[in-house]
Design a protein around this motif. Structure first.
Motif, PDB file in Angstrom:
ATOM      1  N   GLY B  32      -9.770 -20.225  62.919  1.00 43.75           N
ATOM      2  CA  GLY B  32      -9.942 -21.076  61.755  1.00 43.75           C
ATOM      3  C   GLY B  32     -11.233 -21.850  61.851  1.00 43.75           C
ATOM      4  N   GLY B  33     -11.467 -22.390  63.031  1.00 46.32           N
ATOM      5  CA  GLY B  33     -12.697 -23.135  63.274  1.00 46.32           C
ATOM      6  C   GLY B  33     -13.907 -22.252  63.084  1.00 46.32           C
ATOM      7  N   ARG B  34     -13.753 -20.987  63.457  1.00 45.87           N
ATOM      8  CA  ARG B  34     -14.878 -20.059  63.344  1.00 45.87           C
ATOM      9  C   ARG B  34     -15.276 -19.886  61.893  1.00 45.87           C
ATOM     10  NH1 ARG B  34     -13.414 -14.692  66.004  1.00 45.87           N
ATOM     11  NH2 ARG B  34     -12.940 -16.149  67.682  1.00 45.87           N
ATOM     12  N   LEU B  35     -14.256 -19.727  61.033  1.00 45.26           N
ATOM     13  CA  LEU B  35     -14.546 -19.555  59.617  1.00 45.26           C
ATOM     14  C   LEU B  35     -15.212 -20.810  59.066  1.00 45.26           C
ATOM     15  CD1 LEU B  35     -14.250 -17.669  57.184  1.00 45.26           C
ATOM     16  CD2 LEU B  35     -12.108 -18.854  56.649  1.00 45.26           C
ATOM     17  N   ALA B  36     -14.639 -21.960  59.455  1.00 46.81           N
ATOM     18  CA  ALA B  36     -15.202 -23.226  58.998  1.00 46.81           C
ATOM     19  C   ALA B  36     -16.652 -23.350  59.460  1.00 46.81           C
ATOM     20  CB  ALA B  36     -14.376 -24.390  59.537  1.00 46.81           C
ATOM     21  N   ARG B  37     -16.881 -22.995  60.725  1.00 47.81           N
ATOM     22  CA  ARG B  37     -18.228 -23.035  61.277  1.00 47.81           C
ATOM     23  C   ARG B  37     -19.185 -22.172  60.474  1.00 47.81           C
ATOM     24  NH1 ARG B  37     -19.829 -27.150  63.682  1.00 47.81           N
ATOM     25  NH2 ARG B  37     -18.678 -27.535  65.562  1.00 47.81           N
ATOM     26  N   ARG B  38     -18.711 -20.958  60.217  1.00 49.54           N
ATOM     27  CA  ARG B  38     -19.572 -20.029  59.505  1.00 49.54           C
ATOM     28  C   ARG B  38     -19.895 -20.545  58.124  1.00 49.54           C
ATOM     29  NH1 ARG B  38     -17.589 -13.921  60.000  1.00 49.54           N
ATOM     30  NH2 ARG B  38     -18.617 -13.764  57.970  1.00 49.54           N
ATOM     31  N   MET B  39     -18.904 -21.206  57.506  1.00 46.99           N
ATOM     32  CA  MET B  39     -19.170 -21.744  56.180  1.00 46.99           C
ATOM     33  C   MET B  39     -20.167 -22.891  56.254  1.00 46.99           C
ATOM     34  SD  MET B  39     -15.528 -21.550  54.239  1.00 46.99           S
ATOM     35  CE  MET B  39     -16.151 -22.463  52.851  1.00 46.99           C
ATOM     36  N   VAL B  40     -19.998 -23.723  57.278  1.00 42.22           N
ATOM     37  CA  VAL B  40     -20.920 -24.855  57.406  1.00 42.22           C
ATOM     38  C   VAL B  40     -22.330 -24.342  57.707  1.00 42.22           C
ATOM     39  CG1 VAL B  40     -21.509 -26.877  58.776  1.00 42.22           C
ATOM     40  CG2 VAL B  40     -19.139 -26.465  58.103  1.00 42.22           C
ATOM     41  N   ASP B  41     -22.398 -23.282  58.518  1.00 43.72           N
ATOM     42  CA  ASP B  41     -23.711 -22.749  58.869  1.00 43.72           C
ATOM     43  C   ASP B  41     -24.334 -21.916  57.761  1.00 43.72           C
ATOM     44  OD1 ASP B  41     -23.837 -23.934  61.244  1.00 43.72           O
ATOM     45  OD2 ASP B  41     -23.137 -22.241  62.430  1.00 43.72           O
ATOM     46  N   SER B  42     -23.526 -21.466  56.819  1.00 43.91           N
ATOM     47  CA  SER B  42     -24.107 -20.627  55.783  1.00 43.91           C
ATOM     48  C   SER B  42     -24.987 -21.497  54.896  1.00 43.91           C
ATOM     49  CB  SER B  42     -23.022 -19.927  54.967  1.00 43.91           C
ATOM     50  OG  SER B  42     -22.711 -20.707  53.835  1.00 43.91           O
ATOM     51  N   GLU B  44     -25.715 -21.502  51.942  1.00 42.86           N
ATOM     52  CA  GLU B  44     -25.356 -21.725  50.536  1.00 42.86           C
ATOM     53  C   GLU B  44     -24.276 -22.782  50.369  1.00 42.86           C
ATOM     54  OE1 GLU B  44     -25.234 -18.613  51.884  1.00 42.86           O
ATOM     55  OE2 GLU B  44     -27.106 -17.796  51.134  1.00 42.86           O
ATOM     56  N   ILE B  45     -23.678 -23.248  51.465  1.00 43.26           N
ATOM     57  CA  ILE B  45     -22.482 -24.065  51.346  1.00 43.26           C
ATOM     58  C   ILE B  45     -22.757 -25.373  50.599  1.00 43.26           C
ATOM     59  CG2 ILE B  45     -22.724 -25.190  53.607  1.00 43.26           C
ATOM     60  CD1 ILE B  45     -19.446 -24.080  51.965  1.00 43.26           C
ATOM     61  N   GLY B  46     -23.873 -26.020  50.920  1.00 43.98           N
ATOM     62  CA  GLY B  46     -24.199 -27.303  50.292  1.00 43.98           C
ATOM     63  C   GLY B  46     -24.310 -27.170  48.791  1.00 43.98           C
ATOM     64  N   ILE B  47     -24.975 -26.125  48.378  1.00 43.91           N
ATOM     65  CA  ILE B  47     -25.217 -25.927  46.959  1.00 43.91           C
ATOM     66  C   ILE B  47     -23.925 -25.614  46.218  1.00 43.91           C
ATOM     67  CG2 ILE B  47     -26.064 -23.655  47.669  1.00 43.91           C
ATOM     68  CD1 ILE B  47     -27.071 -25.261  44.515  1.00 43.91           C
ATOM     69  N   ILE B  48     -23.032 -24.870  46.877  1.00 46.14           N
ATOM     70  CA  ILE B  48     -21.764 -24.541  46.217  1.00 46.14           C
ATOM     71  C   ILE B  48     -20.904 -25.799  46.065  1.00 46.14           C
ATOM     72  CG2 ILE B  48     -19.577 -23.292  46.506  1.00 46.14           C
ATOM     73  CD1 ILE B  48     -21.327 -20.979  47.670  1.00 46.14           C
ATOM     74  N   ILE B  49     -20.886 -26.635  47.100  1.00 42.10           N
ATOM     75  CA  ILE B  49     -20.159 -27.909  47.015  1.00 42.10           C
ATOM     76  C   ILE B  49     -20.747 -28.772  45.898  1.00 42.10           C
ATOM     77  CG2 ILE B  49     -19.697 -30.096  48.202  1.00 42.10           C
ATOM     78  CD1 ILE B  49     -19.499 -28.437  50.809  1.00 42.10           C
ATOM     79  N   VAL B 284     -35.084 -21.685  45.360  1.00 39.49           N
ATOM     80  CA  VAL B 284     -35.293 -22.629  46.464  1.00 39.49           C
ATOM     81  C   VAL B 284     -34.002 -23.400  46.753  1.00 39.49           C
ATOM     82  CG1 VAL B 284     -36.546 -24.689  47.197  1.00 39.49           C
ATOM     83  CG2 VAL B 284     -37.755 -22.840  46.045  1.00 39.49           C
ATOM     84  N   ILE B 285     -33.358 -23.881  45.684  1.00 35.31           N
ATOM     85  CA  ILE B 285     -32.099 -24.592  45.873  1.00 35.31           C
ATOM     86  C   ILE B 285     -31.072 -23.676  46.522  1.00 35.31           C
ATOM     87  CG2 ILE B 285     -30.143 -25.633  44.646  1.00 35.31           C
ATOM     88  CD1 ILE B 285     -32.139 -26.678  42.586  1.00 35.31           C
ATOM     89  N   GLY B 286     -31.107 -22.394  46.172  1.00 30.15           N
ATOM     90  CA  GLY B 286     -30.149 -21.441  46.707  1.00 30.15           C
ATOM     91  C   GLY B 286     -30.486 -20.918  48.089  1.00 30.15           C
ATOM     92  N   GLY B 287     -31.526 -21.453  48.710  1.00 33.27           N
ATOM     93  CA  GLY B 287     -31.813 -21.108  50.101  1.00 33.27           C
ATOM     94  C   GLY B 287     -32.770 -19.938  50.289  1.00 33.27           C
ATOM     95  N   VAL B 288     -33.503 -19.552  49.258  1.00 34.35           N
ATOM     96  CA  VAL B 288     -34.509 -18.496  49.425  1.00 34.35           C
ATOM     97  C   VAL B 288     -35.785 -19.134  49.952  1.00 34.35           C
ATOM     98  CG1 VAL B 288     -35.844 -16.701  48.273  1.00 34.35           C
ATOM     99  CG2 VAL B 288     -33.528 -17.188  47.519  1.00 34.35           C
ATOM    100  N   SER B 289     -36.265 -18.620  51.078  1.00 38.04           N
ATOM    101  CA  SER B 289     -37.463 -19.199  51.667  1.00 38.04           C
ATOM    102  C   SER B 289     -38.696 -18.752  50.903  1.00 38.04           C
ATOM    103  CB  SER B 289     -37.582 -18.748  53.127  1.00 38.04           C
ATOM    104  OG  SER B 289     -38.908 -18.893  53.562  1.00 38.04           O
ATOM    105  N   VAL B 337     -33.910 -31.427  51.393  1.00 40.98           N
ATOM    106  CA  VAL B 337     -33.661 -32.311  52.535  1.00 40.98           C
ATOM    107  C   VAL B 337     -32.415 -31.865  53.298  1.00 40.98           C
ATOM    108  CG1 VAL B 337     -33.030 -34.659  53.187  1.00 40.98           C
ATOM    109  CG2 VAL B 337     -34.837 -34.281  51.503  1.00 40.98           C
ATOM    110  N   ILE B 338     -31.352 -31.553  52.551  1.00 32.84           N
ATOM    111  CA  ILE B 338     -30.115 -31.109  53.214  1.00 32.84           C
ATOM    112  C   ILE B 338     -30.370 -29.846  54.016  1.00 32.84           C
ATOM    113  CG2 ILE B 338     -27.825 -30.111  52.788  1.00 32.84           C
ATOM    114  CD1 ILE B 338     -27.464 -32.103  50.563  1.00 32.84           C
ATOM    115  N   ASP B 339     -31.132 -28.941  53.453  1.00 35.89           N
ATOM    116  CA  ASP B 339     -31.407 -27.695  54.154  1.00 35.89           C
ATOM    117  C   ASP B 339     -32.161 -27.947  55.453  1.00 35.89           C
ATOM    118  OD1 ASP B 339     -31.293 -24.753  54.103  1.00 35.89           O
ATOM    119  OD2 ASP B 339     -33.474 -24.968  54.155  1.00 35.89           O
ATOM    120  N   ARG B 340     -33.111 -28.887  55.420  1.00 35.23           N
ATOM    121  CA  ARG B 340     -33.853 -29.202  56.648  1.00 35.23           C
ATOM    122  C   ARG B 340     -32.903 -29.720  57.728  1.00 35.23           C
ATOM    123  NH1 ARG B 340     -37.077 -26.135  57.718  1.00 35.23           N
ATOM    124  NH2 ARG B 340     -37.472 -27.366  59.557  1.00 35.23           N
TER     125      ARG B 340
END
Lengths: 499, 364
Positions: B32-42, B44-49, B284-289, B337-340
Motif C-alpha cells: 500500500g505504501g508503495r502505491l502511495a509512494r509512487r503516486m507521490v513521486d509521480s 502529475e500528482i500535484g496537478i491532479i489534486i 509545463v504545469i503537467g510536468g513536461v520539461s 515551485v511544487i515541482d522543484r
C-alpha cells in the motif's frame, strides 16, 4: 619590454585529484633566454603543469616565483604578472571582430565607458603586424580559418608583452611556414629575456625548436635534456619509462575469417584507409588527439558520410547512409563522451538499454510490448552487471562505471556483428575498468569483431590482437601482437613512419 | 531486493546526484505504501489534486458549475480545444523544441475552414480533410526548416505565428458565417450526452497516449529530446522524429481551428489570441520539461483541464475576466515551485541511496 632575464621557480609543487597524484615536482627552474620544451604522454602532467603556471590550476602544495615575486592567485593575477598562454581550444568570441577579440579585457585608450574604435583598430593592427598575420581587423573571428585563429590567439598572447609565454601545441593547426614563424616568435621572446614554454607532440619539431627538453612522466620530472642529448630514442624511452613495455596476457589468436573489410575509406581530411577486422578479433586504433580515431569509428557506423571507399560487412556490401542503417546491419558504437553522446540521464535504465533495439522488438512494426522490453532490460542489467535496485531508476543515479556498462548492455542487446568502442574506459575507476575488459573479451569469444580506439596505449596493448596507428587521418603503422612495442607505437603516432 | 551498501559504487564526480526516482523507498515500504509512494513521486500528482480541489471549490460556490449542461459546454468544449492543442504542443516540446505557431494557426484554420466551406463551396467532409492535411503540411514545413536548415524551432514557428496572424485577416476581413449543419454539429451535437468535440479530443488523447507510451517511435521521440546525439548514435533517425512532432502539432492546431469555427458558428480570427501560451503552460504545469525528453500525456491533459476549470470556474463565480490571466500566471508559478520541491526531495533520497556509507534501508 622585458628587462633582464626572467626566472621562473617551482618548488615542491604538487597536485592530486582524489587518490591520483597528477603532478609532483620537487624543483624546476626555467630561465629566460631559453625555449623550454615540455614533453610527455597523455596524462603525464603537462596540462596540469601549464595550468599551475598560468593560474587556472591551484596546486595543493608548493610555491611559484617569477623573478622574485610569488606567483599565485588565479589566472587574472598570473596574467597581470605577465604570464600568457596559447591553448589548443581557442577562447575567442566568434561573433566579435578580430580587433575586439585582440583587445578583449583591455582598453586601447583612456576612455572609461565607450569603446574607442579608432584606437582599438590601430592597436590591433600593430599586434597583427608583429606576428605577420594579414587579416582585416574588422573581420568577424568565426569567418577565419583554424590556422588564422591559432595565429590570432598567439597575437593576443604576445600583445600582452608576456614575461612567460606558454604555447600548447601551437603548430598542430598550422602549415609549415606559419609553424616556422611561430617558432621564430618564441625564439625572439626568449632572446629578449622572456621564458617560452613550448608543449608539443611532434618530437622532431620539439627537438628543432627547444634549447632544453623537460620530460614528464606520471606527474614527475624524469629527464631534463639538452638538444644534443635528446635523441628520438632517448625521448621516447624517457616518456614511456621502462617498466611497462611487456605484455600481460596473450589473447588467443582469432580465426582469420574477415568480417569487416574496408578499402580506400575517405572523408574530409581523413583517409584513405584500408582495414580488415576478423570475427573474434579485437583491433586497436591508436593515435594522437586529432589523428582521426573517432572519425574512423563514426564512419564505420554511418554517423558520418564517406566521400569514397568500399566496405563489406559479413560478405555483403555495407554503405550506411545514416546510423540507422549501420545499426540495422549489425554495427554498434560505445561513444567517447558518455554524457554527451550516449546517456539518457533522466530516463530509466530500461530506456537506456533498449534504445537501440526498440524497433526490432516492436510488434506489427510499431508497438512496443512491455514484457519483452522489461525482459531484455533485466537480462542486460545482469549480463553487464549494472549495480542498481531496479531497471526503472534513472541512469543519473548510477556511477560512471555502471553507466558505461549499461551502454555496453545497450549494444550487446542488439547482438552486433561489429562493435566499435571509443575510449571504452574513460572516466571509470580501476575496478570498473577490469570488468569492462572482461565484458569485451566475453563478447569477442562469441565471435564479435571489435574495434577499440583509445588514447591509453596500455589499454590497447592489453586488449588487442592488432593495432593500427593513425596520424593525420591515415594509417601510419600497423602492428601485430607479436611486434607490439609501446616505444614503436608512440614513435609512429608522433613521427608517422615506424622507426 | 536491496543491494548491500558496499555494492553501491562511489559516484564519479561527473555524475551529480540529481536522480528523479527514489528506488530505495519503494523497496522498503509495503504494498500500500508503495502505491502511495509512487503516486507521490509521480510528477502529475500535484496537478491532479489541484484540478480536483479547484473543481470542488467552484462547484460549492456555484452548483451549476458541476451540472451536466455546464460539463458539456463550456467545460467540455473548452477542454477539447485546449486539450488537443496542448497535446500537439507537447510533441514539439518533448523533442526539445517549441511550437509558437499553434495559436495563430488555430485562428487561421478557423477562418480558412469557414472560407473553404462557405466561400469556396467545398463540401464539409473535404473541408475537414483539407484543413487537417494543410495543418499537417504546415507542420512538415516547420520540421523541414528545423532539421534541414538547422533553424531554431522558436524562430521557425515565430515566423508562422506572425504570418498566420495576418493571413486569416487577409482571407476574411469579416467573419464568415457557417450554415452547414454538419459543420456546426461538431461543437453542438452530442452522442450519449457527450459533445462530439469531446469525443474527438478523447480519440486524439488516447491515440497520442498509445503513440508516446506504447510505440517505438514515441520512445524515440523522448530519446531525441533527452539526448539528440545519443539518439542519433543509437541508430535513431532523429530528423524524422522531429519532423513528425511538428506535423502532429500542426495537425492538432488545424483540428482545434475546425472546432473553434464550429463553436463560434463562423470563421473569425480574434477569439484565440494567446492560445499558444496556454498550450505551453498546460505542458509545463503537467510536468513536461522544456529542455525535452520528459513529460507524460496524462500530465498535459491534466494541465489543460486545470486551466479550463480555472477559466470557466472564475466566470461561473463571477470573477472579473481580467483576473483570469493573473490567476493562470499564479497557478503556473505554484506548479513550477511544487515541482522543484518534489524533484529536490527525490534528489535527496537518491543521494542517500547512492552513498555507500549508509544502508539504503535507513532512508525515509
Amino acid at each position: 619590454m622585458v628587462a633582464g632575464r626572467e626566472e621562473l621557480l617551482l618548488a615542491g609543487v604538487r597536485k592530486t585529484y582524489g587518490p591520483a597524484t597528477v603532478l609532483d615536482l620537487d624543483h624546476l627552474r626555467l630561465e629566460g633566454g631559453q625555449v623550454v620544451c615540455l614533453i610527455g604522454e597523455n596524462g603525464a602532467g603537462k596540462s596540469t603543469l601549464m595550468g599551475v603556471i598560468n593560474g587556472s590550476v591551484e596546486p595543493d602544495a608548493g610555491t611559484l616565483t617569477l623573478s622574485g615575486e610569488p606567483l599565485s592567485g588565479g589566472t587574472l593575477q598570473a596574467q597581470a604578472q605577465g604570464v600568457a598562454m596559447v591553448s589548443q581550444e581557442f577562447p575567442l568570441v566568434g561573433q566579435l571582430t578580430v580587433a575586439e577579440n585582440l583587445l578583449l579585457g583591455q582598453r586601447a585608450s583612456d576612455r572609461k565607458l565607450f569603446v574607442d574604435g579608432k584606437a582599438m583598430h590601430a592597436a590591433a593592427e600593430r599586434m597583427l603586424e608583429a606576428i605577420g598575420l594579414d587579416v582585416p581587423t574588422r573581420r568577424r573571428v568565426d569567418s577565419l580559418s583554424v590556422a588564422q585563429r591559432q595565429m590570432l590567439e598567439i597575437a593576443k598572447a604576445l600583445g600582452r608583452n608576456p614575461r612567460v609565454l606558454i604555447l600548447d601545441e601551437p603548430t598542430s593547426a598550422l602549415g609549415p611556414a606559419e609553424s616556422e614563424h611561430v617558432l621564430q616568435l618564441a625564439r625572439e621572446l626568449a632572446a629578449r629575456g622572456g621564458i617560452a614554454i613550448f608543449v608539443g607532440h611532434r618530437l622532431n619539431e620539439v627537438r628543432s625548436v627547444g634549447d632544453r627538453m623537460v620530460v614528464l612522466r606520471n606527474g614527475r620530472l624524469v629527464a631534463d635534456l639538452t638538444p644534443q642529448e635528446a635523441t628520438e630514442d632517448r625521448l621516447v624511452r624517457e616518456m614511456v619509462g621502462k617498466e611497462l613495455a611487456q605484455i600481460v596476457e596473450v589473447p588467443p589468436a582469432p580465426d582469420a575469417e574477415p568480417l569487416l573489410e574496408v578499402h580506400g575509406l575517405e572523408t574530409e581530411n581523413f583517409g584513405p584507409i584500408d582495414l580488415t577486422v576478423g570475427s573474434g578479433e579485437i583491433v586497436g586504433v591508436a593515435g594522437l588527439m586529432g589523428s582521426g580515431r573517432s572519425t574512423l569509428l563514426h564512419l564505420l557506423l554511418g554517423a558520418r558520410r564517406t566521400t569514397a571507399g568500399e566496405m563489406t560487412l559479413a560478405g555483403e556490401a555495407y554503405h550506411p547512409r545514416d546510423t540507422s542503417e549501420g545499426v540495422e546491419a549489425g554495427v554498434g558504437l560505445v561513444p567517447e563522451d558518455r554524457k554527451a553522446q550516449a546517456l539518457l540521464l533522466d530516463s530509466p535504465i530500461r530506456w537506456n538499454i533498449t534504445l537501440a533495439v526498440l524497433k526490432r522488438i516492436s510488434v506489427r512494426g510499431l508497438f512496443l510490448q512491455r514484457r519483452p522490453e522489461r525482459r531484455i532490460a533485466a537480462e542486460m542489467v545482469k549480463t553487464v552487471n549494472v549495480k542498481c535496485q531496479t531497471a526503472e531508476q534513472p541512469a543519473r543515479s548510477l556511477s560512471g562505471g555502471n553507466q558505461q556498462r549499461m551502454i555496453f548492455g545497450r549494444w550487446i542487446a542488439t547482438r552486433p556483428k561489429l562493435l566499435l568502442l571509443d575510449e571504452p574506459t574513460r572516466g571509470v575507476d580501476v575496478g570498473a575498468k577490469a570488468e569492462i575488459y572482461k565484458l569485451i573479451e566475453e563478447e569477442r569469444k562469441k565471435g564479435m569483431a571489435i574495434v577499440v580506439a583509445s588514447s591509453e596505449l596500455e589499454e590497447l596493448l592489453e586488449l588487442c590482437h592488432r593495432i593500427v596507428v593513425l596520424k593525420h587521418g591515415r594509417i601510419a603503422a600497423h602492428f601485430d601482437r607479436a611486434s607490439f612495442s609501446k616505444e614503436r607505437i608512440i614513435a609512429a603516432a608522433a613521427f608517422g613512419a615506424p622507426s | 531486493m536491496i543491494d548491500s551498501p558496499t555494492e553501491n559504487e562511489q559516484m564519479d564526480s561527473e555524475t551529480g546526484p540529481h536522480g528523479v526516482a527514489a528506488p530505495t523507498e519503494s523497496a522498503t515500504t509495503g504494498a500500500g505504501g508503495r502505491l502511495a509512494r509512487r503516486m507521490v513521486d509521480s510528477p502529475e500528482i500535484g496537478i491532479i489534486i489541484a484540478l480536483i480541489v479547484a473543481f470542488v471549490v467552484f462547484s460549492l460556490k456555484n452548483p451549476l458549475f458541476a451540472s451536466v449542461s455546464d460539463l458539456q459546454a463550456p467545460l467540455g468544449i473548452d477542454l477539447a480545444g485546449f486539450g488537443i492543442l496542448a497535446i500537439g504542443e507537447s510533441f514539439a516540446i518533448i523533442t526539445g523544441g517549441i511550437d509558437l505557431s499553434v495559436g495563430s494557426l488555430v485562428a487561421f484554420f478557423c477562418v480558412f475552414s469557414a472560407w473553404l466551406n462557405v466561400t469556396a463551396h467545398v463540401p464539409v467532409v473535404f473541408t475537414f480533410i483539407l484543413t487537417i492535411a494543410i495543418g499537417a503540411l504546415w507542420g512538415l514545413w516547420h520540421g523541414m526548416l528545423i532539421t534541414r536548415l538547422g533553424v531554431a524551432p522558436f524562430v521557425v514557428t515565430l515566423v508562422t505565428f506572425i504570418f498566420a496572424a495576418g493571413a486569416d485577416e487577409a482571407i476574411a476581413p469579416n467573419p464568415i458565417s457557417i450554415s452547414s449543419g454538419t459543420f456546426l454539429a461538431v461543437a453542438s451535437s452530442k452522442v450519449l450526452g457527450i459533445p462530439i468535440a469531446v469525443i474527438i479530443f478523447l480519440i486524439i488523447g488516447i491515440a497520442a497516449w498509445i503513440f508516446l507510451e506504447r510505440t517505438y517511435m514515441g520512445r524515440q521521440l523522448y530519446a531525441v529530446g533527452g539526448n539528440r546525439e545519443a539518439a542519433r548514435l543509437s541508430g535513431i533517425r532523429i530528423d524524422r522524429r522531429v519532423v513528425l512532432a511538428y506535423v502532429v502539432s500542426g495537425a492538432c492546431a488545424a483540428v482545434v481551428g475546425l472546432l473553434e469555427a464550429s463553436r463560434l458558428t463562423s470563421g473569425t480570427a480574434d477569439s484565440v489570441s494567446g492560445w499558444e501560451l496556454i498550450a505551453i503552460a498546460s505542458c509545463v504545469i503537467g510536468g513536461v520539461s522544456l529542455v525535452g525528453g520528459q513529460g507524460r500525456l496524462i500530465g498535459v491533459v491534466a494541465g489543460a483541464a486545470l486551466l479550463v476549470v480555472l477559466q470557466d470556474g472564475l466566470v461561473a463565480v463571477n470573477v472579473n475576466a481580467y483576473y483570469q490571466r493573473m490567476v493562470v500566471g499564479v497557478v503556473l508559478l505554484i506548479a513550477i515551485v511544487i515541482d522543484r520541491f518534489r524533484v529536490r526531495r527525490i534528489e535527496r533520497s537518491a543521494r542517500r541511496a547512492i552513498r555507500p556509507d549508509r544502508a539504503p534501508g535507513q532512508v525515509s
